[in-house]
Design a protein around this motif. Structure first.
Motif, short mmCIF file in Angstrom:
data_model
loop_
_atom_site.label_atom_id
_atom_site.label_comp_id
_atom_site.label_asym_id
_atom_site.label_seq_id
_atom_site.Cartn_x
_atom_site.Cartn_y
_atom_site.Cartn_z
N LEU A 1 0.82 -1.21 0.00
CA LEU A 1 0.00 0.00 0.00
C LEU A 1 0.86 1.26 0.00
O LEU A 1 0.53 2.25 -0.68
CB LEU A 1 -0.92 0.00 1.21
CG LEU A 1 -2.14 -0.93 1.14
CD1 LEU A 1 -2.86 -0.98 2.47
CD2 LEU A 1 -3.10 -0.46 0.05
N LEU B 1 2.13 1.56 -3.59
CA LEU B 1 1.05 1.89 -4.52
C LEU B 1 0.57 3.33 -4.34
O LEU B 1 0.34 4.05 -5.31
CB LEU B 1 -0.11 0.92 -4.36
CG LEU B 1 0.14 -0.51 -4.84
CD1 LEU B 1 -1.02 -1.42 -4.44
CD2 LEU B 1 0.32 -0.53 -6.36
N TYR C 1 0.62 5.39 -7.47
CA TYR C 1 -0.68 5.31 -8.14
C TYR C 1 -1.81 5.74 -7.22
O TYR C 1 -2.86 5.10 -7.14
CB TYR C 1 -0.93 3.87 -8.61
CG TYR C 1 0.15 3.32 -9.49
CD1 TYR C 1 0.25 3.69 -10.83
CD2 TYR C 1 1.10 2.42 -8.99
CE1 TYR C 1 1.26 3.19 -11.65
CE2 TYR C 1 2.10 1.91 -9.80
CZ TYR C 1 2.18 2.31 -11.12
OH TYR C 1 3.17 1.81 -11.92
N THR C 2 -1.59 6.84 -6.52
CA THR C 2 -2.60 7.31 -5.57
C THR C 2 -3.91 7.64 -6.26
O THR C 2 -5.00 7.26 -5.81
CB THR C 2 -2.09 8.54 -4.82
OG1 THR C 2 -0.79 8.28 -4.30
CG2 THR C 2 -3.02 8.91 -3.69
N ILE D 1 -5.86 4.52 -7.36
CA ILE D 1 -6.44 3.79 -6.23
C ILE D 1 -7.65 4.53 -5.67
O ILE D 1 -8.69 3.94 -5.35
CB ILE D 1 -5.37 3.57 -5.14
CG1 ILE D 1 -4.28 2.62 -5.65
CG2 ILE D 1 -5.99 3.03 -3.87
CD1 ILE D 1 -3.15 2.44 -4.69
N SER E 1 -11.49 3.20 -5.70
CA SER E 1 -12.12 2.92 -4.41
C SER E 1 -13.42 3.68 -4.21
O SER E 1 -14.32 3.20 -3.51
CB SER E 1 -11.15 3.25 -3.26
OG SER E 1 -9.96 2.50 -3.35
N VAL F 1 -10.40 3.65 1.88
CA VAL F 1 -9.56 2.74 1.09
C VAL F 1 -9.16 1.51 1.92
O VAL F 1 -9.17 0.37 1.43
CB VAL F 1 -8.32 3.48 0.57
CG1 VAL F 1 -7.34 2.50 -0.08
CG2 VAL F 1 -8.71 4.55 -0.44
#
Length: 520
Positions: free
Chosen positions: A118, A121, A125-126, A129, A133, A430
């Motif tokens: 996490l 990521l 790739y915030t 994600i 979400s 998330v």
């Protein structure tokens, strides 16, 4: 960041904390050594009416046997409790215990790579994600709502236990709750991009200081050093006393008591020092809990601030170790002071909430006092919002840090309360999505590899809850990082320098103080 020698601050509070710890320990050991062993036979105590005194079972060997024979339910009370908590087919199943223990153990092991994944990521790739979400915040409750409603409609036992109007009402309530979530998302959708950038910056800071993922859970384990002995001390302190006849029997010895009546013949009377010690131990545990929490904030803030103010492409070796050492040395008094204030806020707030719940209708005077208490608590939280963060950076005392933090943020038109609360909520959502996905995976694996019936749902829920609990530690670290970078950004802005351009590009977009903006 102050790398120099730091003088000891707020020493008086550190001394008081140590004295409270020694008093709790000393009187606790005294309570263990001098406890009355008669207390273990509390239930079979007998009242000797002709002598107006109480005797315990080991003074009368047949008393304990007679009591147990007359109260057979006491022998198997733990079995009754197990049958209430878990279904009989579950609690008696060896396979359920094996599946539960193995699932929780695997969850603990897998939580480490999940958290590390996490961090990586959310660093790269915030945005992806977050936008993936957001729909799941709605789809998961909607799917579960439809699933349980259809399953209950096909199950005759569920139909008998839950009436149709109740099922429809709950079904509509869940959909109304989902509609509220949709409205909240759309109302704050313009700030999602800013939230993504805040989370990315915090993830970058955490990635550069991964040791924080180890030290913060370790500090949580330190609480066991306070909780376990305190629990033993409280139990043994209560065992310091003796059995005395019931207060009613002292005035009227002829009153019936014991078996077949609602009046107990004997009661346990603790020694005079026991209530005071139990109050001291309970207050110390609350204070120690808040102190450990402030040590976490201090350690994270000191570590992140060293990374923030470091030159480009340099490594802050020993940053976490340096901050942790200062937390337990020069700044320990400041941390104890802050922990005491937070403990005071917690105790007063619980007392106010308890008084509010116990009164059906409160008068004007009580309403006024409750508003004053709430104002006082909010004022304390307002002043101490970033105080420990500032103390970790500069090494100053609590009062000086509180005053300078307030002036720093006001001078630079920055909010003293608001940083970016949406990032906290979004990160929590998330983590809930990740925990649900993990729980579904556990359910699928157990469904294909075990023959559990209803126990599979219990194992699934507990595994997902354990992972969510672990991920909540990660969220707490990220929140502290966001606050710390905010203070570092304010210090940069006050000096007119840019230490971390990527952080400035994000935090410059945060709103200025509403009070200052109105005055301008």
């Amino acid at each position: 960041y102050n790398y120099g020698a730091r003088p000891y601050r707020d020493i008086a509070f550190a001394i008081v904390f140590i004295l409270a710890a020694l008093a709790t320990l000393g009187f606790g050991i005294f309570a263990i050594v001098h406890h009355n062993s008669d207390f273990q036979w509390s239930e079979p105590a007998h009242y000797l009416r002709n002598q107006s005194r109480c005797t315990v079972a080991h003074s009368n060997p047949s008393a304990k046997l007679d009591f147990l024979l007359s109260h057979p339910g006491r022998i198997s009370s733990w079995r009754t409790l197990a049958s209430v908590v878990l279904p009989e087919r579950v609690s008696s199943s060896h396979g359920f215990a094996v599946a539960l223990i193995s699932s929780l153990a695997v969850t603990l092991v897998l939580s480490v790579p999940i958290v590390l994944a996490l961090v990586w990521l959310l660093r790269h790739y915030t945005k992806e994600i977050v936008y993936v979400s957001l729909p799941l915040f709605i789809l998961f409750p909607v799917a579960l709502n439809i699933l349980w409603f259809v399953a209950c409609a096909k199950d005759s036992e569920c139909q008998d236990s839950v009436s149709l109007p109740v099922r429809i009402l709950f079904f509509v309530f869940i959909f109304a709750f989902c509609a509220i979530i949709v409205w909240i998302i759309f109302a704050n959708f313009a700030r999602v991009e800013l939230t993504v950038r805040v989370i990315t910056t915090a993830s970058e800071a955490l990635y550069r200081n991964l040791s924080l993922l180890l030290v913060v859970p370790s500090l949580s384990l330190v609480l066991l050093v306070f909780y376990v002995p305190a629990a033993f001390f409280l139990v043994f302190s209560y065992m310091n006393g003796k059995y005395v006849p019931n207060a009613d029997l002292r005035d009227r010895p002829e009153l019936p008591c014991g078996r077949g009546t609602s009046r107990e013949c004997c009661e346990w009377n603790v020694e005079s020092w026991v209530p005071a010690y139990m109050t001291l131990a309970a207050l110390f545990v609350v204070w120690a809990t808040c102190v450990v929490a402030q040590v976490k904030v201090y350690t994270i803030s000191g570590t992140i601030s060293q990374w923030y103010f470091a030159e480009v492409d340099t490594h802050t070796i020993g940053a976490m170790r340096r901050s942790l050492g200062q937390a337990f040395s020069s700044s320990f008094g400041t941390i104890c002071f802050s922990g005491l204030l937070f403990a005071f806020v917690r105790l007063i707030r619980n007392a106010v909430d308890t008084a509010k719940d116990s009164q059906e209708g409160e008068g004007l005077a009580m309403s006024f006092l409750r508003c004053c208490y709430e104002w006082l608590l909010q004022a304390i939280e307002f002043v101490t919002k970033f105080t420990v963060d500032f103390a970790a950076i500069t090494g100053e005392g609590f009062c000086s840090s509180a005053a300078r933090t307030y002036e720093l943020l006001k001078r630079n038109l920055l909010s003293t309360v608001f940083v970016e609360v949406i990032s906290t909520r979004l990160l929590g959502g998330v983590m809930v999505v990740v925990s649900i996905i993990y729980a579904v995976a556990v359910w699928g694996i157990l469904l294909g590899t075990t023959s559990l019936d209803s126990g599979i749902y219990i194992v699934t829920v507990l595994s997902g809850a354990l992972l969510l609990l672990i991920l909540s530690i990660y969220i707490a670290i990220m929140n502290i990082i966001v606050d710390t970078v905010y203070i570092c950004y304010a210090m940069d802005k006050d000096r007119g320098v840019v230490s971390k351009p990527e952080a400035h590009d994000v935090y410059v977009l945060l709103p200025v103080s509403q009070d200052e903006r109105a005055s301008l």
